[in-house]
Scaffold this motif. Structure first.
Motif, PDB file in Angstrom:
ATOM      1  N   LYS A 268       0.840  -1.213   0.000  1.00  0.00           N
ATOM      2  CA  LYS A 268       0.000   0.000   0.000  1.00  0.00           C
ATOM      3  C   LYS A 268       0.866   1.251   0.000  1.00  0.00           C
ATOM      4  CE  LYS A 268      -3.755  -2.123   2.645  1.00  0.00           C
ATOM      5  NZ  LYS A 268      -4.265  -2.149   4.022  1.00  0.00           N
ATOM      6  N   SER A 269       2.002   1.198   0.713  1.00  0.00           N
ATOM      7  CA  SER A 269       2.835   2.417   0.743  1.00  0.00           C
ATOM      8  C   SER A 269       3.543   2.612  -0.601  1.00  0.00           C
ATOM      9  CB  SER A 269       3.856   2.319   1.884  1.00  0.00           C
ATOM     10  OG  SER A 269       4.812   1.317   1.585  1.00  0.00           O
ATOM     11  N   LEU A 270       3.856   1.522  -1.281  1.00  0.00           N
ATOM     12  CA  LEU A 270       4.449   1.648  -2.633  1.00  0.00           C
ATOM     13  C   LEU A 270       3.454   2.344  -3.544  1.00  0.00           C
ATOM     14  CD1 LEU A 270       6.191  -1.800  -3.319  1.00  0.00           C
ATOM     15  CD2 LEU A 270       7.248   0.373  -2.744  1.00  0.00           C
ATOM     16  N   ARG A 271       2.180   1.942  -3.408  1.00  0.00           N
ATOM     17  CA  ARG A 271       1.128   2.524  -4.246  1.00  0.00           C
ATOM     18  C   ARG A 271       1.007   4.016  -3.955  1.00  0.00           C
ATOM     19  NH1 ARG A 271      -2.679  -1.863  -3.750  1.00  0.00           N
ATOM     20  NH2 ARG A 271      -3.990  -0.777  -2.222  1.00  0.00           N
ATOM     21  N   LYS A 272       1.065   4.342  -2.667  1.00  0.00           N
ATOM     22  CA  LYS A 272       0.956   5.767  -2.286  1.00  0.00           C
ATOM     23  C   LYS A 272       2.106   6.584  -2.875  1.00  0.00           C
ATOM     24  CE  LYS A 272       0.859   6.827   2.187  1.00  0.00           C
ATOM     25  NZ  LYS A 272       0.825   5.502   2.828  1.00  0.00           N
ATOM     26  N   ASP A 273       3.278   5.910  -3.005  1.00  0.00           N
ATOM     27  CA  ASP A 273       4.437   6.629  -3.568  1.00  0.00           C
ATOM     28  C   ASP A 273       4.420   6.614  -5.090  1.00  0.00           C
ATOM     29  OD1 ASP A 273       5.069   6.809  -0.969  1.00  0.00           O
ATOM     30  OD2 ASP A 273       6.728   5.364  -0.985  1.00  0.00           O
ATOM     31  N   GLY A 274       3.301   6.130  -5.663  1.00  0.00           N
ATOM     32  CA  GLY A 274       3.206   6.186  -7.126  1.00  0.00           C
ATOM     33  C   GLY A 274       3.692   4.945  -7.844  1.00  0.00           C
ATOM     34  N   LEU A 275       4.117   3.914  -7.075  1.00  0.00           N
ATOM     35  CA  LEU A 275       4.517   2.648  -7.719  1.00  0.00           C
ATOM     36  C   LEU A 275       3.315   1.709  -7.659  1.00  0.00           C
ATOM     37  CD1 LEU A 275       8.151   1.523  -6.767  1.00  0.00           C
ATOM     38  CD2 LEU A 275       7.098   1.633  -9.029  1.00  0.00           C
TER      39      LEU A 275
END
Ligand code: FM0
Length: 326
Positions: A268-275
């Protein structure tokens, strides 16, 4: 002597198979849809011989015990029904799966065995008929007969329940699945036992079956539109709903370990960082990360900051099961 060797690849469900309508025939409650992967596969050789007086099963060159051999024998009995003179067999399976992984290789194993029997006995079964036969060994195995995106049509009886490839204009080539291998000591409930307990006792189970049908429609739209966002969102939501059913079972259980939860938070944090990436999970603690093939190196780099490098394995889409010369 009749001998055949086949290779079949692991598949990971994006819309899960979780519950049987018929335990004996292994007919599921809903259609499922998976992606066949190239990184993990099983090579199986089966040899039927008039000289043999019982079935023998070697897994990764280790002679298997009574229980494991009985499961293979039950499957071979299905094949023997098709033989004029039923013979015993020796089965040798080699799992090209990281042994430490604890990755369920039953799907690729049973699929490879079904195809190897077809080769050894020259049964000339079609891929659909091999998929139907593999299903009798293990439900998800029926999907490993085909490469790419595969849908298991639940059917209403043995004849109508089998998998078929989904035409996706090679959308599957744009994807990758990164495995986060979290070996936990806890003995997991097997998928077979887990889904039975869930079907029999979980108050959340009927809702699961209803939404699985809707999710299948949405994910097929996502494939048709080549929408990675929609594909990922439906995949992640479907896995969460499947796992929610286990919490309402009697006795309740979960496949999630503390490390599984941490891995899901990292995704989820990767997604938040745009990945952009999404997770799915099966009957174990491992977390599988669905991403675009072009982003896989960046995602692997970020995951190896959180986990050790040997815990991270990247797979791309894989091919149909096929016979191999030994
Ligand atoms: O793969 C999926 O759709 C989801 C699962 O992996 C679990 F999350 C189920 C796999 O079940 P399987 O091992 O095929 O059960 P069998 O028919 O009792 O042998």
């Amino acid at each position: 002597m009749h001998k055949g060797t086949a290779r079949a690849y692991t598949n990971i469900a994006l819309i899960k198979y979780w519950g049987k309508k018929d335990d004996a025939l292994i007919l599921p409650m809903n259609n499922s849809l998976s992606l066949t992967l190239d990184a993990f596969f099983t090579d199986t050789t089966v040899t039927f011989d008039e000289q043999y007086t019982k079935d023998v099963f070697y897994l990764d060159t280790v002679l298997q015990d009574e229980k494991a051999t009985a499961k293979v024998s039950r499957f071979l009995d299905l094949v023997r029904e098709k033989m004029d003179r039923p013979l015993f067999a020796t089965v040798e399976s080699i799992n090209h799966v990281p042994t430490a992984a604890g990755l369920a290789s039953s799907a690729s194993g049973l699929a490879a065995l079904a195809l190897a029997c077809n080769e050894a006995l020259r049964l000339n079964l079609s891929k659909t008929e091999v998929s139907r036969l593999a299903r009798r060994g293990s439900g998800s195995a029926c999907r490993s007969i085909f490469g790419g995106f595969v849908e298991w049509e639940q059917g209403t009886d043995d004849l109508s329940s089998f998998a078929r490839p989904i035409e996706a204009d090679r959308f599957e080539d744009e994807l990758a699945m990164v495995f986060i291998l979290l070996n936990d000591k806890q003995k997991d409930v097997s998928s077979r036992d887990g889904m039975k307990r869930t079907v029999d006792t979980s108050a959340f189970y009927p809702a699961w079956v209803n939404t699985a049908g809707e999710d299948l429609t949405l994910i097929k739209q996502a494939i048709a539109e080549k929408s990675f966002t929609k594909l990922g969102e439906v995949t992640e939501a479907n896995a969460l709903k499947m796992h929610a059913t286990t919490l309402a079972a009697t006795p309740p259980f979960t496949y999630w370990s503390p490390e599984s939860l941490r891995a899901m938070e990292v995704v989820k944090s990767l997604r938040k960082d745009g990945l952009e990436c999404y997770f799915t999970m099966d009957a174990g603690p491992n977390v599988k990360v669905l991403c675009k093939k072009q982003d896989r190196q960046q995602i692997i780099a970020r995951l190896t900051q959180e986990f050790s490098a040997e815990q991270i394995i990247c797979a791309l889409t894989g091919p149909d099961a096929h016979s191999i010369e030994t």
